[in-house]
Design an enzyme around this catalytic site. Structure first.
Site, PDB file in Angstrom:
ATOM      1  N   GLU A  97       0.825  -1.209   0.000  1.00 21.53           N
ATOM      2  CA  GLU A  97       0.000   0.000   0.000  1.00 21.53           C
ATOM      3  C   GLU A  97       0.863   1.266   0.000  1.00 21.53           C
ATOM      4  OE1 GLU A  97      -3.051  -0.284   3.014  1.00 21.53           O
ATOM      5  OE2 GLU A  97      -3.973  -1.994   2.019  1.00 21.53           O
ATOM      6  N   GLU A 115      -3.784  -9.226   0.086  1.00 21.28           N
ATOM      7  CA  GLU A 115      -4.257  -9.052   1.465  1.00 21.28           C
ATOM      8  C   GLU A 115      -5.770  -8.924   1.425  1.00 21.28           C
ATOM      9  OE1 GLU A 115      -2.029  -6.086   3.695  1.00 21.28           O
ATOM     10  OE2 GLU A 115      -3.866  -5.526   4.737  1.00 21.28           O
TER      11      GLU A 115
HETATM   12  C1  GAL Z   1      -4.134  -2.869   5.353  1.00 25.40           C
HETATM   13  C2  GAL Z   1      -2.642  -2.818   5.613  1.00 25.40           C
HETATM   14  C3  GAL Z   1      -2.260  -3.707   6.779  1.00 25.40           C
HETATM   15  C4  GAL Z   1      -3.175  -3.468   7.921  1.00 25.40           C
HETATM   16  C5  GAL Z   1      -4.588  -3.727   7.504  1.00 25.40           C
HETATM   17  C6  GAL Z   1      -5.605  -3.595   8.607  1.00 25.40           C
HETATM   18  O1  GAL Z   1      -4.571  -1.833   4.563  1.00 25.40           O
HETATM   19  O2  GAL Z   1      -1.935  -3.224   4.484  1.00 25.40           O
HETATM   20  O3  GAL Z   1      -0.935  -3.456   7.149  1.00 25.40           O
HETATM   21  O4  GAL Z   1      -3.034  -2.151   8.331  1.00 25.40           O
HETATM   22  O5  GAL Z   1      -4.924  -2.790   6.494  1.00 25.40           O
HETATM   23  O6  GAL Z   1      -6.888  -3.864   8.122  1.00 25.40           O
END
Ligand code: GAL
Length: 824
Positions: A426, A517
């Site tokens: 991100e 993710e």
């Molecule tokens: C994502 C991020 C992670 C964590 C997650 C929590 O956007 O890449 O590191 O922060 O959100 O939901």
């Protein structure tokens, strides 16, 4: 017996055949790398009294590394790391270690290797400055040779670790020398640090071509002629060898490539992670002077536009989880058994992939992934030029990113478990031309060092500008973000927005996909509230409904509270499961981690996203995945059965290998349910009555499994169960002991939160306690902890002497329990 002229492998064999008389000489000859972890002195600066120096009056404490001083601190919302950083202290710490070296080593090259120091470390040997390393996750090595004393005169290694400027991380980082330290002693003619690269360009059932690139340094003031021989082993069997003579000029380095092939290779796979070792020996005049071992694996793979991930010709869905580096109550200080336990728990759930969010992991994690069979996405950065917290890596980016990224690749590229490199998570620059430019730079570095694996990045949904609703379905190709369109990436990877995955082939017709993710569902193990008498469930302890801007998200059913950017566990898996072209996903996260209690803040100090809690106890969604991903029989019902009479309760069951489940309350059937369509659970809803809830799963009319949950009486007893009752007497190994609080009849008391005290007899150590409650502020390093939903974990570490220790758990008003742990 003179071992000097013997090939050490034969020596090893010999030593295992006859009992080796001179183990020590054997060890000294073989090991170019020894653990340098014991007997360090540590001092944590008091920010008020101390400047950032040390003096003769400094108080030192003796300890072994890996060590994390933050986890020893008290939780407070005042710590500048904030709850995002785990509400634990940072600070500036010093480590020093005295040691002597034998005279015979004065002709050798000696270096120290740190696998990871968080962060901004600076190192001195005998008062000579060796250098600094801002990055807290990348290992680094300094040569010590010119400054060393040999014989009786002591040497002193001094390390300054500056984690005082906070916040510098979006999650808990830990502080200190939190990974292993090694002393490396080699001949002046030697394979360099991370100086081998094994590739297998052609792999078939009958044969695999194997290349090993070697970088060899000659630190002698004269040129040297040497035989370089690499022998390939599958377990203890020699399967190929290749050797050649080379001449290396004085004070120079030489690169060579050796090529051979291996017949009928045993392929590395998730189910059978077969490993090989390449042993490279350098000999001068018939004497082996250096030996370097490179574990590797043989496998073929591709990311296909239609079929997703193909491993050894077989379509393989990546069912992965993201993991941060902390080990719950142990903090960031690495312990191989603790990592292994995490991976075992994941494997039992059916997980086959790990993403190392968002940094290079401990080398031991990768070794374990090689051995246990996980598909790893190795990631270098959470931050490029633009920061996410005030004092983070963006402050060091310009000077360090090339080296840090390159070192990760060099360090990790022989691991067969790694199948893709992620150049960032991100990254805010992804939307700009600068992001495209940096992406291409990182991709170039990557391809120059390893062209065998594809590159991805964990982008934000590249077809979503941030303003529009991600639930939009796209019928026309959308404009990708700059990084996605930069040519840097071989695989489009992005986080969340599962609603857009089915349209991937429309948006990116030429690039395969991985969901880097997903999910970010919130849950607390064993915690369910049915606010008032409604059927809505609030399954998160810090029970303030999360107003995520979407009223449907504030309270959901058992499949976790959905964040606006994430999904329930079921939602994303249903999409990934449905489409072959989706190679797979990495769920956020396998385990809860310290810090980032998002969307909550103090008193919460750790995350709610894990499928497993911080103590290592599975939450309910674990069984949904297990029922989908393994052939093991699953029948899991939830919630517990302690409610108020008359309250309407939803009861869910996850099951597999069966056609239906019938539910009974106190012997009365509540009906048979079957999963329809893409259902992943079945559900009943009725008013609560105390007694026994019983589920029976059946296939073709035959009972497959039965599961009962009873209404528990008052908490009455403690019970202890060790994951392993016998552990190694090496001062490292761990036994993880689960404490369960039950009523008189042995039924888990599902709401018990009693404070449990621990006592251990002499010989071992209690190194951690935890319950999985993200709002608990008792120290993880203490000898007492309050239970969450009837459970607590205590971790016992072995001593170095064989024997046994007794662990006793007590709690006011409860019957105590004792168990014995053996050290062998
Ligand atoms: C994502 C991020 C992670 C964590 C997650 C929590 O956007 O890449 O590191 O922060 O959100 O939901």
């Amino acid at each position: 017996m003179n071992f000097r002229n013997l090939n050490p492998l034969y020596l090893l064999l010999l030593c295992s055949l006859v009992s080796c008389q001179d183990e020590q000489e054997k060890a000294a000859f073989e090991e170019r790398k020894i653990a340098f972890n014991s007997e360090w002195q540590f001092h944590l600066n008091d920010s008020v009294q101390d400047t950032d120096t040390i003096s003769e009056n400094t108080n030192w404490r003796t300890l072994n590394v890996p060590h994390d001083w933050s986890i020893e601190g008290d939780f407070s919302p005042e710590h500048p790391a904030g709850t995002g950083g785990g509400a634990l202290p940072g600070g500036l710490g010093w480590y020093k270690k005295s040691f002597t070296l034998e005279e015979k080593d004065s002709t050798k090259v000696t270096s120290v290797m740190f696998d990871g120091v968080y962060h901004n470390s600076e190192v001195w040997i005998n008062g000579n400055y060796l250098g600094k390393r801002p990055n807290g996750y990348m290992g680094f090595q300094y040569e010590l040779t010119p400054y060393l004393n040999y014989g009786e005169t002591e040497n002193e290694l001094l390390v300054k670790v500056d984690n005082s400027k906070q916040p510098n991380s979006r999650w808990y980082s830990g502080s200190g020398i939190y990974r292993n330290v090694w002393l490396i002693t080699t001949d002046k003619l030697h394979v360099t640090k991370w100086g081998t690269f094994v590739t297998t360009p052609e792999v078939s059932k009958d044969s695999a071509s194997v290349n090993i690139e070697l970088k060899i340094a000659n630190a002698y003031p004269k040129s040297k002629t040497a035989i370089i021989r690499t022998t390939f082993f599958q377990a203890a069997n020699e399967v190929a060898s290749v050797s050649e003579k080379i001449k290396i000029e004085a004070n120079s380095e030489e690169k060579i490539t050796q090529r051979t092939s291996i017949k009928n290779p045993k392929l590395w796979s998730v189910e059978e992670p077969q490993l090989y070792t390449a042993v490279t020996e350098i000999s001068i005049d018939g004497e082996v002077v250096d030996q370097y071992k490179t574990p590797f694996g043989i496998r073929s793979f591709e990311f296909d536009l239609e079929e997703g991930f193909i491993l050894n010709g077989k379509q393989t869905k990546i069912k992965g989880v993201c993991l941060h580096h902390d080990l719950g109550p142990l903090g960031a200080a690495i312990n191989t058994r603790a990592i292994e336990r995490q991976l075992e728990i994941m494997k039992e759930m059916g997980v086959n992939g790990i993403r190392t969010a968002h940094n290079p992991p401990a080398p031991e994690l990768l070794d374990l992934c090689d051995k246990m069979g996980f598909i790893v996405q190795d990631e270098s950065f959470d931050i490029w030029e633009q920061g996410k917290t005030e004092y983070d890596y963006s402050n060091h980016w310009d000077e360090w990113y090339e080296l840090d990224h390159r070192d990760m690749l060099l360090r990790d590229r022989n691991h067969p478990s790694i199948f893709m490199w992620s150049i960032g998570n991100e990254i805010p620059e992804q939307w700009s031309e600068r992001g495209a430019e940096l992406g291409r730079k990182l991709a170039n570095i990557t391809r120059n060092i390893d062209s065998t694996r594809p590159i991805t990045a964990a982008m934000n949904p590249p077809i979503h500008t941030g303003d529009e609703d991600v639930t939009l379905q796209f019928d026309e190709p959308q404009q990708p973000n700059a990084l996605a369109g930069s040519g840097a990436l071989d695989i489009i990877g992005y986080n969340y927005a599962h609603q857009t995955y089915p349209k991937h082939q429309v948006n990116f017709p030429n690039t395969p996909f991985i969901a880097t993710e997903t999910t970010s569902a919130l849950a607390t193990r064993g915690y369910y509230e049915f606010p008032s008498d409604t059927i809505k469930v609030w399954p998160v302890r810090w029970d303030i409904p999360f107003d995520g801007g979407n009223p449907d998200n504030t309270i959901s059913a058992f499949d976790q509270v959905r964040t606006p950017w994430g999904s329930t566990h079921e939602e994303t898996w249903k999409v990934i499961k449905k489409h072959d072209f989706l190679s797979g996903f990495y769920i956020w996260t396998g385990f809860d981690y310290l810090g980032e209690p998002t969307p909550y803040t103090w008193p919460s100090r750790s995350s709610y996203f894990g499928i497993v809690d911080l103590a290592g106890f599975p939450k309910d969604s674990y069984y949904m995945y297990k029922s989908e991903w393994t052939n093991e029989y699953v029948l899991h019902i939830l919630p517990h059965w302690n409610w108020e009479e008359g309250q309407t309760v939803d009861i869910w069951a996850y099951y597999n290998n069966a056609d239906e489940v019938e539910l009974f309350v106190n012997g009365e059937s509540k009906g048979i349910k079957r999963k329809e369509g893409d259902d992943l659970h079945v559900m009943w809803r009725f008013p609560y009555k105390p007694g026994t809830l019983k589920a029976i799963s059946r296939k073709d009319g035959n009972i497959v499994l039965e599961k009962e949950i009873k209404t528990a009486g008052e908490p009455a007893k403690l019970n202890l169960e060790a994951d392993r009752k016998t552990i190694k007497a090496d001062g490292q190994d761990l036994s993880f002991i689960t404490v369960t609080i039950t009523d008189e009849d042995g039924t888990l008391a599902p709401r018990a939160d009693n404070l449990v005290h621990f006592e251990l007899s002499k010989g071992g150590k209690i190194v951690g306690v935890a319950s999985g409650d993200p709002t608990n502020h008792e120290s993880f390093k203490g000898t007492k902890h309050s239970a969450l939903s009837g459970k607590v974990l205590v971790i016992v570490q072995s001593g170095k002497d064989a024997g046994s220790v007794e662990l006793t758990a007590t709690s006011e008003g409860l019957e105590a329990a004792t168990t014995t742990i053996n050290f062998e």
